[in-house]
Motif scaffolding. Structure first.
Motif, PDB file in Angstrom:
ATOM      1  N   GLY A 269     -51.985 -44.968 -55.997  1.00 12.59           N
ATOM      2  CA  GLY A 269     -53.025 -44.636 -55.026  1.00 12.59           C
ATOM      3  C   GLY A 269     -53.862 -43.433 -55.391  1.00 12.59           C
ATOM      4  O   GLY A 269     -54.734 -43.012 -54.609  1.00 12.59           O
ATOM      5  N   ALA A 270     -53.630 -42.863 -56.574  1.00 15.78           N
ATOM      6  CA  ALA A 270     -54.319 -41.629 -56.948  1.00 15.78           C
ATOM      7  C   ALA A 270     -55.824 -41.819 -57.030  1.00 15.78           C
ATOM      8  O   ALA A 270     -56.603 -40.957 -56.584  1.00 15.78           O
ATOM      9  CB  ALA A 270     -53.771 -41.119 -58.283  1.00 15.78           C
ATOM     10  N   THR A 271     -56.260 -42.928 -57.605  1.00 11.04           N
ATOM     11  CA  THR A 271     -57.696 -43.156 -57.786  1.00 11.04           C
ATOM     12  C   THR A 271     -58.399 -43.263 -56.437  1.00 11.04           C
ATOM     13  O   THR A 271     -59.456 -42.638 -56.219  1.00 11.04           O
ATOM     14  CB  THR A 271     -57.929 -44.422 -58.621  1.00 11.04           C
ATOM     15  N   ALA A 272     -57.862 -44.053 -55.531  1.00  9.53           N
ATOM     16  CA  ALA A 272     -58.494 -44.213 -54.220  1.00  9.53           C
ATOM     17  C   ALA A 272     -58.524 -42.890 -53.462  1.00  9.53           C
ATOM     18  O   ALA A 272     -59.515 -42.561 -52.803  1.00  9.53           O
ATOM     19  CB  ALA A 272     -57.753 -45.270 -53.409  1.00  9.53           C
ATOM     20  N   PHE A 273     -57.439 -42.139 -53.570  1.00  5.87           N
ATOM     21  CA  PHE A 273     -57.371 -40.841 -52.887  1.00  5.87           C
ATOM     22  C   PHE A 273     -58.451 -39.894 -53.397  1.00  5.87           C
ATOM     23  O   PHE A 273     -59.232 -39.330 -52.618  1.00  5.87           O
ATOM     24  CB  PHE A 273     -55.982 -40.227 -53.099  1.00  5.87           C
ATOM     25  N   LEU A 274     -58.521 -39.704 -54.710  1.00  8.47           N
ATOM     26  CA  LEU A 274     -59.487 -38.762 -55.271  1.00  8.47           C
ATOM     27  C   LEU A 274     -60.915 -39.252 -55.109  1.00  8.47           C
ATOM     28  O   LEU A 274     -61.843 -38.448 -54.952  1.00  8.47           O
ATOM     29  CB  LEU A 274     -59.175 -38.509 -56.747  1.00  8.47           C
ATOM     30  N   ASP A 275     -61.109 -40.548 -55.142  1.00  6.30           N
ATOM     31  CA  ASP A 275     -62.451 -41.090 -54.953  1.00  6.30           C
ATOM     32  C   ASP A 275     -62.976 -40.774 -53.565  1.00  6.30           C
ATOM     33  O   ASP A 275     -64.163 -40.488 -53.383  1.00  6.30           O
ATOM     34  CB  ASP A 275     -62.442 -42.598 -55.190  1.00  6.30           C
ATOM     35  N   HIS A 276     -62.096 -40.805 -52.574  1.00  8.17           N
ATOM     36  CA  HIS A 276     -62.511 -40.483 -51.213  1.00  8.17           C
ATOM     37  C   HIS A 276     -62.617 -38.970 -50.995  1.00  8.17           C
ATOM     38  O   HIS A 276     -63.455 -38.494 -50.235  1.00  8.17           O
ATOM     39  CB  HIS A 276     -61.517 -41.068 -50.207  1.00  8.17           C
ATOM     40  N   LEU A 277     -61.770 -38.207 -51.695  1.00  5.99           N
ATOM     41  CA  LEU A 277     -61.725 -36.752 -51.510  1.00  5.99           C
ATOM     42  C   LEU A 277     -62.932 -36.057 -52.122  1.00  5.99           C
ATOM     43  O   LEU A 277     -63.403 -35.046 -51.599  1.00  5.99           O
ATOM     44  CB  LEU A 277     -60.444 -36.195 -52.137  1.00  5.99           C
ATOM     45  N   THR A 278     -63.466 -36.584 -53.229  1.00  3.77           N
ATOM     46  CA  THR A 278     -64.499 -35.868 -53.981  1.00  3.77           C
ATOM     47  C   THR A 278     -65.804 -36.652 -54.014  1.00  3.77           C
ATOM     48  O   THR A 278     -65.830 -37.866 -53.831  1.00  3.77           O
ATOM     49  CB  THR A 278     -64.025 -35.606 -55.420  1.00  3.77           C
TER      50      THR A 278
END
Length: 833
Positions: free
Chosen positions: A516-525
């Motif tokens: 889930g790292a990609t989805a998390f960082l994509d939404h965070l930044t």
């Protein structure tokens, strides 16, 4: 007692009552305040009540300004006289350097519209004849501040809070905090007097609160233990004495208004009028920290024994400055605890690791800051952000894992005695150093490194002469170009002409890894995420769409990212990442966040000769091509080997030159340092400190977090649209777009004085009209003149616009340049070889 509220404020001093008042004024109708004893029974009751504007911090100046203006409105609202005497504040100077300090402060005052004026000794004597002006160079005068009765202003705010629906409960002590999914359960115990002590009874209540604010003053250590966190807020003794009436003052007052507050900064004291006499408040050496592990239950509105020997020098100085006080006897004395932090600024904002827990602790100037703290903290709580960037006061700015009680106590004692020490903008205070050091520290020290501190971590500021004394560069400091300037200039030139080596180990570093790292960082930044082996610069936004933090994101694998951010933001970013992970959930798969800050060292190698130097060391079948643009392009990452050291090499350079960041296992740092230095001489390698690097990044218009980037401006206002991908959804996007462009970031070249450069707090003018302010300042070796970055109204951000900048109380010509005035096409960064 009510047992369920939206917001619970713990602490009934000036700060707590202001927070409760302002939360109610902001629209929260269900607010309760608890006080373990009586209102004002902590430090508030024995405070001298001074309201000094003087402060070098942009945020704190705004806080003080709001307080002073707000207190003047309380009587009309509540019918209670807050006891505010607007008598003015005369801050005297015995040296030319002290006057330079006032001139530097004046730039902050201008940006914040604080009324002030400079006075000569003759003007002082004419206006206030009781002052002996011998030995004075001049003074800074604030006509609109003065002093206030701490108890009266607290009671006025308490009445105003009650009028707005706040419930105030006295004689209730908090004994426990527990987070229950979406609210706090706060266990409180009724207290009662017994034998003069305040003791708990058997009456206990649990209060449910959506939000909790702690403003517990001297009890901050107990509060931290109940919350399971660390805090550096620890009290220090502060003495002041009250004299009998001074006949000369009594006579003068027959035909004059009250005497202004006097401050002789070089003598380390303040004096104000009190019932015909004087109050003397010194900030002497060797004042001890108290209650490092908590306030005894027996200590209520109590005081410590006076130590007159400790303040004898300051007392004699007062007599010299006000000769009529020599024959006046002492009427009263106070020696009480005043809470401090290592930098003297309070802790205001979200508690580390906790939800809806807000701290307002560590107020050494609590009466001055109370009103503004309530106002801006209420904005943080009710709106998501304040109108000013409160990051400089964030409770996490010191970090959490490494700081001990011993460190905080010793640094707080230092902060106390530095109240009137010259506040050089390049100062590095010596207590408790060195503590956190990288392996290469001793090697750097032998080369003349003079260190600064980032989050307790020693980092070279510049490399001085090899025969320099073993000190923290006290002799090099100045409000103008200090003794370090010539060394920073040489280092900056080396990066532009040959090659420089910067120790950037203090960077904060985190790994985000998992499905889930990609989805998390994509939404965070707000920027596109990089492809594997590439990097991107990006920003995480606040709930108001402003810049919450800056990340360099390196994509190690499809589901693994390496995040690099500012060294001073280690705990700040760690807390934000963890809370954001909880907020955004794991709908797209599990991911893990790991703090690897102390596992990786970082050396930044930059300059025209950087590739040639590395080519001698890289282990590859064809070393002349492994570092070429084709195999190792700009903004990419490669795992390489330098001798026996594995390197995560990132092709970026904060200086705008050909360069690489060499991220390496921290235990191999000395080996790597020696290896680079062994081949560096033939390539002109020079160790470079943070000050030269700061100058160089301004030549490239590279924004810095805490300066151009912060929670009071969006990335679009920072003029960084290339790092914002508006085609995707991300946190804070709608708020950022709704904000628009209120101001715009610019770079200016300045025809400044020959002996001084801007520090990044100066006001910018178009003609006689203030149109903005600098957020960074320094010297450009490429252009041979001063350089700065800052914000102006959008219509003044056009390259070629002629402005004026206020430096050392004089106006100097400045011109808005194109972004990245040095090498705007980035040809030097991309040069092949």
């Amino acid at each position: 007692m009510k047992t369920e509220v939206k917001a619970l404020v713990v602490g009934g001093g000036a700060v707590g009552t202001s927070i409760a008042y302002h939360l109610a004024r902001a629209g929260w109708s269900d607010v309760m305040l608890l006080e373990r004893d009586e209102l004002t029974s902590g430090s508030t009751w024995h405070a001298a009540g001074l309201l000094p504007y003087f402060n070098m911090s942009y945020a704190t100046t705004h806080i003080h300004d709001y307080s002073i203006k707000f207190y003047k409105t309380l009587e009309e609202e509540t019918g209670l006289d807050a006891g505010f005497f607007v008598v003015g504040n005369l801050r005297m100077a015995q040296t030319k350097e002290r006057m330079d300090e006032y001139r530097l402060y004046s730039t902050t005052a201008h940006t914040c519209d604080i009324p002030h004026e400079f006075m000569t000794p003759a003007q002082i004597k004419e206006r206030w004849p009781l002052v002996n002006v011998d030995g004075l160079e001049g003074a800074l005068y604030h006509p609109t501040d003065g002093y206030i009765n701490p108890a009266d202003v607290t009671m006025a705010m308490a009445k105003g809070a009650r009028q707005r629906g706040v419930i105030i409960e006295r004689k209730w002590q908090v004994d426990g905090y527990e987070w229950k999914d979406d609210h706090w359960e706060v266990t409180v115990t009724r207290t009662a007097e017994k034998g003069g002590n305040l003791v708990p009874t058997e009456e206990t209540v649990v209060i449910k609160a959506e939000h909790v604010v702690t403003a517990t003053g001297n009890h901050a250590q107990r509060t931290a233990k109940l919350l399971g966190i660390k805090t550096p807020a620890i009290p220090v003794e502060h003495q002041f004495i009250v004299t009998e009436p001074d006949p000369a003052l009594v006579e003068w007052r027959k035909t004059n208004e009250q005497h202004p507050v006097l401050r002789d900064a070089d003598a380390k004291w303040y004096v104000r009028e009190e019932r015909g006499g004087w109050i003397l408040g010194p900030y002497e050496l060797n004042a001890p920290a108290r209650f490092e592990y908590g306030v005894p239950d027996s200590f209520r509105a109590d005081l410590f024994p006076l130590d007159l020997e400790r303040i004898e020098e300051e007392y004699m100085s007062m007599i010299n400055r006000i000769p009529s006080s020599e024959t006046v006897g002492l009427k009263d004395d106070f020696n009480g605890p005043i809470c401090y932090t290592p930098d003297g600024n309070p802790l205001v904002g979200p508690a580390p690791g906790l939800r809806n827990m807000w701290l307002a602790e560590g107020f050494s100037f609590g009466i001055t800051a109370a009103g503004g703290t309530g106002y801006y903290l209420a904005q943080l709580m009710t709106e998501g952000e304040a109108e000013i960037d409160m990051g400089s006061l964030d409770p996490k700015r010191y970090g959490q894992d490494w700081m001990t009680t011993e460190y905080a106590a010793r640094k707080n004692e230092e902060a106390y005695e530095h109240v009137y020490i010259l506040h050089h903008p390049d100062e590095e205070r010596p207590n408790c150093r060195p503590l956190r050091t990288g392996p290469a520290y001793e090697r750097q020290k032998k080369l003349g490194a003079q260190f600064g501190v980032v989050n307790g971590f020693e980092r070279p500021n510049y490399y001085g002469p090899l025969d320099a004394p073993d000190s923290f560069d006290h002799d090099a400091r100045s409000f103008r170009r200090g003794g370090w300037w010539q060394y920073a200039e040489a280092e900056a030139k080396a990066v532009r002409e040959t090659v420089g080596l910067v120790d950037a180990t203090a960077f904060a570093k985190h790994v985000v890894k998992g499905p889930g790292a990609t989805a998390f960082l994509d939404h965070l930044t707000c920027n596109k995420l990089p492809k594997v082996g590439r990097i991107n610069l990006t920003y995480a936004l606040s709930a108001k769409g402003t810049t919450r933090t800056e990340y360099t994101i390196v994509r190690i694998a499809e589901d693994e990212y390496y995040l690099v951010s500012a060294g001073g933001l280690h705990a700040y970013d760690q807390d934000y990442l963890m809370k954001s992970a909880e907020d955004f959930g794991f709908d797209h798969g599990y991911f893990h966040i790991q703090d690897v800050t102390t596992q990786w060292g970082v050396f930044a190698l930059a300059g025209p000769n950087a590739r040639a130097l590395l080519n001698e060391l890289v282990k590859d079948a064809s070393p002349d091509t492994v570092l070429s643009n084709k195999r190792f392009p700009w903004l990419s990452m490669r795992d390489i080997e330098l001798g026996m050291c594995p390197i995560r090499a990132i092709r970026v350079a904060y200086t705008g030159e050909l360069g690489w960041e060499l991220h390496h296992p921290i235990e191999m740092q000395n080996y790597l340092w020696d290896l680079l230095m062994s081949v560096g001489e033939k390539h002109g390698l020079k160790p470079v400190g943070a000050r030269a690097q700061n100058w160089l990044r301004m030549e490239k218009s590279y924004r810095a977090y805490g300066h151009e980037l912060g929670r009071d401006a969006t990335p679009l206002e920072a003029d960084l649209p290339r790092f914002v991908d508006l085609s995707k959804d991300f946190f804070g996007k709608a708020e950022m777009e709704a904000t628009g462009i209120r101001s715009k970031c610019i770079t200016v070249l300045i025809d400044g004085p020959e002996d001084a450069d801007p520090w990044g707090r100066e006001a910018l003018y178009l003609g006689d009209t203030k149109v903005g302010r600098l957020t960074s300042g320094g010297y450009s070796v490429a252009f041979g003149k001063a350089i700065g970055m800052g914000y102006v109204k959008p219509e003044h951000a056009v390259p070629g616009t002629k402005l004026k900048v206020l430096i050392m109380d004089e106006m100097w010509d400045a011109e808005v340049t194109e972004d990245s005035p040095f090498d705007p096409s980035n040809a030097r960064i991309r040069i092949d070889g």
